[in-house]
Write a protein that holds these residues in place. Structure first.
Motif, mmCIF file in Angstrom:
data_model
loop_
_atom_site.group_PDB
_atom_site.id
_atom_site.type_symbol
_atom_site.label_atom_id
_atom_site.label_comp_id
_atom_site.label_asym_id
_atom_site.label_seq_id
_atom_site.Cartn_x
_atom_site.Cartn_y
_atom_site.Cartn_z
ATOM 1 N N LEU A 1 0.869 -1.178 0.000
ATOM 2 C CA LEU A 1 0.000 0.000 0.000
ATOM 3 C C LEU A 1 0.904 1.224 0.000
ATOM 4 C CD1 LEU A 1 -2.586 1.679 0.381
ATOM 5 C CD2 LEU A 1 -2.492 1.132 2.823
ATOM 6 N N VAL A 2 0.724 2.085 -1.003
ATOM 7 C CA VAL A 2 1.536 3.296 -1.131
ATOM 8 C C VAL A 2 0.612 4.501 -1.070
ATOM 9 C CG1 VAL A 2 3.169 4.573 -2.563
ATOM 10 C CG2 VAL A 2 3.170 2.063 -2.607
ATOM 11 N N ALA B 1 -1.630 -1.318 -3.947
ATOM 12 C CA ALA B 1 -2.755 -0.411 -3.742
ATOM 13 C C ALA B 1 -2.223 1.006 -3.895
ATOM 14 C CB ALA B 1 -3.361 -0.607 -2.358
ATOM 15 N N VAL B 2 -2.689 1.700 -4.920
ATOM 16 C CA VAL B 2 -2.227 3.052 -5.233
ATOM 17 C C VAL B 2 -3.197 4.042 -4.596
ATOM 18 C CG1 VAL B 2 -1.654 4.677 -7.076
ATOM 19 C CG2 VAL B 2 -1.222 2.226 -7.395
ATOM 20 N N ALA B 3 -2.862 4.516 -3.403
ATOM 21 C CA ALA B 3 -3.750 5.421 -2.681
ATOM 22 C C ALA B 3 -3.537 6.850 -3.171
ATOM 23 C CB ALA B 3 -3.508 5.327 -1.177
ATOM 24 N N TYR B 4 -4.633 7.571 -3.345
ATOM 25 C CA TYR B 4 -4.571 8.940 -3.849
ATOM 26 C C TYR B 4 -5.645 9.769 -3.155
ATOM 27 C CZ TYR B 4 -8.780 7.889 -6.571
ATOM 28 O OH TYR B 4 -10.057 7.540 -6.942
ATOM 29 N N ARG C 1 0.167 -6.348 -10.839
ATOM 30 C CA ARG C 1 -1.188 -6.238 -10.325
ATOM 31 C C ARG C 1 -1.278 -4.983 -9.468
ATOM 32 N NH1 ARG C 1 -2.956 -11.939 -7.757
ATOM 33 N NH2 ARG C 1 -4.972 -10.884 -7.886
ATOM 34 N N ALA C 2 -2.358 -4.220 -9.644
ATOM 35 C CA ALA C 2 -2.519 -2.981 -8.888
ATOM 36 C C ALA C 2 -3.980 -2.565 -8.914
ATOM 37 C CB ALA C 2 -1.655 -1.870 -9.482
ATOM 38 N N PHE C 3 -4.334 -1.714 -7.959
ATOM 39 C CA PHE C 3 -5.684 -1.146 -7.932
ATOM 40 C C PHE C 3 -5.637 0.221 -7.261
ATOM 41 C CE2 PHE C 3 -5.152 -3.889 -4.236
ATOM 42 C CZ PHE C 3 -5.656 -3.149 -3.177
ATOM 43 N N PRO C 4 -6.508 1.148 -7.700
ATOM 44 C CA PRO C 4 -6.531 2.478 -7.099
ATOM 45 C C PRO C 4 -7.308 2.466 -5.790
ATOM 46 C CG PRO C 4 -8.177 2.349 -8.822
ATOM 47 C CD PRO C 4 -7.468 1.015 -8.807
ATOM 48 N N LEU C 5 -6.971 3.414 -4.920
ATOM 49 C CA LEU C 5 -7.603 3.472 -3.607
ATOM 50 C C LEU C 5 -7.747 4.942 -3.224
ATOM 51 C CD1 LEU C 5 -8.422 1.331 -1.407
ATOM 52 C CD2 LEU C 5 -6.256 1.892 -0.302
ATOM 53 N N ARG C 6 -8.957 5.459 -3.262
ATOM 54 C CA ARG C 6 -9.141 6.869 -2.900
ATOM 55 C C ARG C 6 -9.080 7.021 -1.387
ATOM 56 N NH1 ARG C 6 -12.848 11.584 -5.476
ATOM 57 N NH2 ARG C 6 -12.022 13.228 -4.142
ATOM 58 N N PHE D 1 -9.432 -0.152 1.557
ATOM 59 C CA PHE D 1 -8.449 -1.178 1.210
ATOM 60 C C PHE D 1 -9.046 -2.573 1.366
ATOM 61 C CE2 PHE D 1 -5.302 -4.287 2.564
ATOM 62 C CZ PHE D 1 -4.357 -4.200 1.555
ATOM 63 N N ASP D 2 -9.711 -2.824 2.487
ATOM 64 C CA ASP D 2 -10.286 -4.149 2.730
ATOM 65 C C ASP D 2 -11.266 -4.533 1.634
ATOM 66 O OD1 ASP D 2 -8.823 -4.309 5.063
ATOM 67 O OD2 ASP D 2 -10.484 -3.735 6.367
ATOM 68 N N ALA D 3 -12.109 -3.569 1.235
ATOM 69 C CA ALA D 3 -13.104 -3.853 0.206
ATOM 70 C C ALA D 3 -12.445 -4.133 -1.143
ATOM 71 C CB ALA D 3 -14.070 -2.675 0.090
#
Length: 257
Positions: free
Chosen positions: A12-13, A36-39, A59-64, A80-82
């Motif tokens: 998680l970044v 997890a690309v947190a923004y 593999r990656a996914f965005p995370l607001r 993140f959990d979801a």
């Protein structure tokens, strides 16, 4: 390091959509982690980072996750959990990179109480509670990497409050390393110097005099690039750094030597 050294790991970044955070997210993705690309606000930029990681076979996914408010850490981990249920092979996280920060703050004469509260809320309180809320998710043997700054040892009065936040973050790193050592979790800070990011673009890019002045501060004779910092973070995230904890790793190119 060998490629894909982080296969099977989840990272998680925070602040992962641009600058140093973007370079870190992309590097960890190339090394095999699910990232997890947190923004905070720029969804388009986060999606671009995710797309680049996926295009490279990762593999990656965005995370607001907008930081700086009470409850922000709990909201980040709920998101993140979801998302991890859909994108990660296993629950939990192995590498936590606290990168998100407000990059500038006024000098002492101009600083208001609101300025002070805001920079500390984003740069100190957010990572503190992200770790607190995330401990149950962080797997034993994991990594916490806090992005600090060279201003903790090089005095810059024009950004005094920002400098103070990074000093606090380094103390947090030291103390947390002691607490989490029994779980095999390492905790370290990475301290960049002047780096060519969007935060510095206004005064640095397209200004040869400013670039030359910034480069002259580093013993290695150039302005840092986000990838320079990402390489250090990648090392700390890997098993090669398993015996390094509680340290501030200077990544300023030798500024101020």
């Amino acid at each position: 390091m060998d490629a894909r050294v982080l296969d099977g790991k989840v990272a998680l970044v925070t602040g992962g959509s641009r600058g140093i955070g973007r370079a870190v997210a992309e590097r960890l993705g190339r090394d095999g982690a699910t990232v997890a690309v947190a923004y905070a606000r720029d969804e388009t930029a986060a999606d671009e980072v995710v797309a680049r990681i996926r295009a490279g076979g990762g593999r990656a996914f965005p995370l607001r996750a907008e930081l700086g408010r009470h409850g922000d850490a709990a909201a980040l981990w709920a998101a993140f959990d979801a998302a991890a249920e859909r994108h990660a092979a296993a629950a939990g996280v192995d590498v936590l990179v606290n990168n998100a920060a407000i990059g500038r703050s006024p000098d002492l004469a101009s600083l208001t109480e609101d300025d002070f509260d805001h920079v500390f809320a984003v740069n100190v309180r957010a990572p503190f509670f992200i770790v607190k809320e995330g401990l149950s998710r962080l797997r034993d043997g994991g990594r916490i990497i806090n992005v600090s700054s060279g201003v903790t040892r090089i005095a810059m009065p024009e950004i005094i409050a920002y400098s103070a936040t990074k000093g606090a973050l380094d103390t947090f790193t030291l103390t947390l390393a002691k607490q989490l050592g029994p779980r095999g979790i390492t905790v370290n800070s990475v301290a960049p110097g002047i780096t060519d990011t969007d935060t510095n673009a206004g005064w640095l890019r397209g200004n040869p005099e400013a670039e030359a002045a910034a480069a002259s501060l580093a013993t290695l004779g150039r302005v840092g690039q986000p990838e320079d910092i990402a390489g250090v973070v990648a090392f700390l995230a890997s098993d090669d750094a398993r015996w390094v904890t509680g340290r501030v790793i200077d990544a300023t190119g030798g500024a101020g030597l």
